[in-house]
Design an enzyme around this catalytic site. Structure first.
Site, PDB file in Angstrom:
ATOM      1  N   VAL A 194      34.126   3.459 117.338  1.00 35.51           N
ATOM      2  CA  VAL A 194      34.956   3.848 118.393  1.00 35.51           C
ATOM      3  C   VAL A 194      33.751   3.902 119.385  1.00 35.51           C
ATOM      4  CG1 VAL A 194      36.307   5.685 119.454  1.00 35.51           C
ATOM      5  CG2 VAL A 194      36.756   4.442 117.412  1.00 35.51           C
ATOM      6  N   ARG A 223      44.878  17.700 118.699  1.00 27.94           N
ATOM      7  CA  ARG A 223      46.117  17.479 120.193  1.00 27.94           C
ATOM      8  C   ARG A 223      47.379  18.382 119.861  1.00 27.94           C
ATOM      9  NH1 ARG A 223      45.551  11.988 116.777  1.00 27.94           N
ATOM     10  NH2 ARG A 223      43.467  10.645 117.384  1.00 27.94           N
ATOM     11  N   ARG A 236      52.265  -0.811 108.808  1.00 24.72           N
ATOM     12  CA  ARG A 236      50.707  -1.887 108.282  1.00 24.72           C
ATOM     13  C   ARG A 236      50.732  -3.073 108.216  1.00 24.72           C
ATOM     14  NH1 ARG A 236      46.454   0.900 110.575  1.00 24.72           N
ATOM     15  NH2 ARG A 236      46.923   2.869 108.934  1.00 24.72           N
ATOM     16  N   SER A 284      42.176  -1.806 111.722  1.00 22.36           N
ATOM     17  CA  SER A 284      41.427  -1.337 112.083  1.00 22.36           C
ATOM     18  C   SER A 284      41.592   0.317 112.444  1.00 22.36           C
ATOM     19  CB  SER A 284      40.504  -2.188 113.184  1.00 22.36           C
ATOM     20  OG  SER A 284      41.497  -2.084 114.390  1.00 22.36           O
ATOM     21  N   GLY A 285      43.054   0.824 112.416  1.00 23.21           N
ATOM     22  CA  GLY A 285      43.344   2.172 112.678  1.00 23.21           C
ATOM     23  C   GLY A 285      42.576   2.792 111.233  1.00 23.21           C
ATOM     24  N   CYS A 340      45.700   6.495 118.549  1.00 21.40           N
ATOM     25  CA  CYS A 340      46.850   4.728 118.705  1.00 21.40           C
ATOM     26  C   CYS A 340      47.936   4.848 118.729  1.00 21.40           C
ATOM     27  CB  CYS A 340      45.288   4.470 117.843  1.00 21.40           C
ATOM     28  SG  CYS A 340      45.238   4.146 116.531  1.00 21.40           S
ATOM     29  N   LYS A 390      53.219  12.258 114.473  1.00 17.72           N
ATOM     30  CA  LYS A 390      52.246  12.103 115.312  1.00 17.72           C
ATOM     31  C   LYS A 390      53.028  11.091 117.125  1.00 17.72           C
ATOM     32  CE  LYS A 390      47.634  11.748 113.123  1.00 17.72           C
ATOM     33  NZ  LYS A 390      46.222  11.176 112.779  1.00 17.72           N
ATOM     34  N   ARG A 413      21.751  11.251 109.645  1.00 17.19           N
ATOM     35  CA  ARG A 413      21.731  10.422 108.891  1.00 17.19           C
ATOM     36  C   ARG A 413      21.415   9.170 110.185  1.00 17.19           C
ATOM     37  NH1 ARG A 413      25.394   7.069 107.801  1.00 17.19           N
ATOM     38  NH2 ARG A 413      27.049   8.372 108.455  1.00 17.19           N
ATOM     39  N   HIS A 472      47.724  -2.622 117.781  1.00 16.89           N
ATOM     40  CA  HIS A 472      48.778  -2.011 117.606  1.00 16.89           C
ATOM     41  C   HIS A 472      49.290  -3.394 117.737  1.00 16.89           C
ATOM     42  CE1 HIS A 472      46.743   0.437 114.776  1.00 16.89           C
ATOM     43  NE2 HIS A 472      46.619   1.194 114.844  1.00 16.89           N
TER      44      HIS A 472
END
Ligand code: 2RA
Length: 353
Positions: A14, A100, A253, A160-161, A130, A231, A40, A260
């Site tokens: 992100v 949140r 999914r 990718s979520g 998302c 959520k 790192r 999405h």
């Protein structure tokens, strides 16, 4: 002095999209841009808006002099470090799930509740999940006109979520099934994955995703709900400012890399026609209406991925439910669903003073 922006998690998935957003903005309000990551990744050099910036290791003093710090890191990192940034004087805009639902932390989608950025007693502002974000620009615009009362959501969520591991898994599964005669006998896809050396327990998903859909996203909550579905309910209520909004979601999914989609059944206080809904979407700058089914025009993830807007199509008046619209909405889960909305909140903090 122009304000200083910090991106925490600058080298992650992100964070990288946020740098791309910064690079492509015509103008930005920032003087200094500071890139921060784990020890790192510290020392790496990344060019942002033509300037080479050395990534700093996360430490309390890197927040000194920062006005807005965007956090694109896992929940536990945000939980520890967003308060540190706030204590050092920055406004922390957090893209994790850590804050949140904290009543002292606003949950902001600028098209819907921009003014809430100023109500931040902890110095922290949260960015929604998302799945919620993929529909908020469209629903917020309709709510202002017609008063949203009930919402039923079915999601079609991209891999990718679940991060890079989700993307890698989908590509590996597709390679394992490609060119084979599969999908007409129960279990044949699982067998093909096993034969290709793909172990189900290694997957971020609980079942094969190639040639399949999986009715699960997130972790198990009470009474069989998935965290992602809870959520959608809690965050929609908070962002729209409708504490008693009736919401029910099923999150699924699908074998899509990024973007999405959600099918929405939205019930309003007032009667609403398709033409009125179209007019509302056309007046909303961040929504793109793609609704001409006679000509095959509706949003699909692979046609809209990489875009900033929320794409809306298939708007219909429900045949058996009054004051009710059905629609299909797509939003890039890495852009509006994550980096873009977080960045928009950061700019909103600056413009709100
Ligand atoms: C997912 N919404 O798609 C989640 C990511 N936060 O898995």
């Amino acid at each position: 002095r122009r304000p200083t922006l910090a991106i925490v998690g600058a080298t992650g998935a992100v964070g990288s999209v946020m740098i791309d957003i910064l690079d492509n903005r015509e103008t930005v309000p920032w003087g200094e841009i500071r890139l921060i990551a784990s020890a790192r990744s510290a020392g790496r050099k990344i060019t942002v808006r033509g300037e080479e910036i050395t990534v700093l290791a996360l430490a309390p003093e890197v927040f000194d002099g920062v006005d807005v710090a965007c956090f694109d890191v896992p929940d536990e990192v945000s939980a520890e470090w967003a308060p540190v940034a706030a204590a050092r004087g920055a406004v922390a805009v957090d893209n994790s799930g850590a804050f949140r639902m904290d009543p002292e932390v606003p949950l902001v989608v600028p098209e819907v509740n921009a003014a809430d950025v100023s109500k931040r007693p902890k110095g922290i502002i949260a960015n929604p999940n998302c799945t919620t974000l993929s529909m908020m620009a469209a629903l917020g615009a309709l709510h202002r006109e017609f008063g949203l009362r009930e919402l039923v959501v079915s999601s079609y969520q991209a891999v990718s979520g679940a991060g890079q591991a989700g993307v890698d898994r989908l590509y590996a599964e597709i390679a394992a099934v490609a060119g084979k005669d599969l999908g007409s006998r129960a279990g044949d896809v699982r067998e093909a994955l096993t034969a290709a050396g793909l172990v189900q327990d290694d997957s971020p998903f609980p079942a094969p995703l190639a040639l399949n859909v999986v009715p699960w996203a997130g972790s198990l909550k009470d009474d069989g709900w998935a965290s992602e579905e809870i959520k959608v309910r809690n965050e929609s209520r908070k962002i729209l400012g409708i504490p008693d909004l009736k919401v029910s979601a099923t999150c699924v999914r699908v074998p899509v890399v990024t973007t999405h989609s959600v099918a929405l059944h939205a019930v309003f206080d007032k009667p609403v026609t398709v033409a009125q809904a179209h007019a509302v979407f056309e007046a909303q700058p961040t929504v793109v209406l793609m609704d001409d089914p006679a000509n095959g025009i509706y949003p699909t993830p692979s046609d809209v991925v990489g875009g900033d807007p929320t794409y809306v199509g298939r708007v219909r008046q429900a045949l058996d439910f009054p004051n009710t619209l059905e629609m299909f909405v797509c939003g890039d889960n890495l852009r509006k669903g994550a980096a873009l909305n977080t960045y928009e909140i950061a700019e909103q903090v600056v413009s709100a003073g």
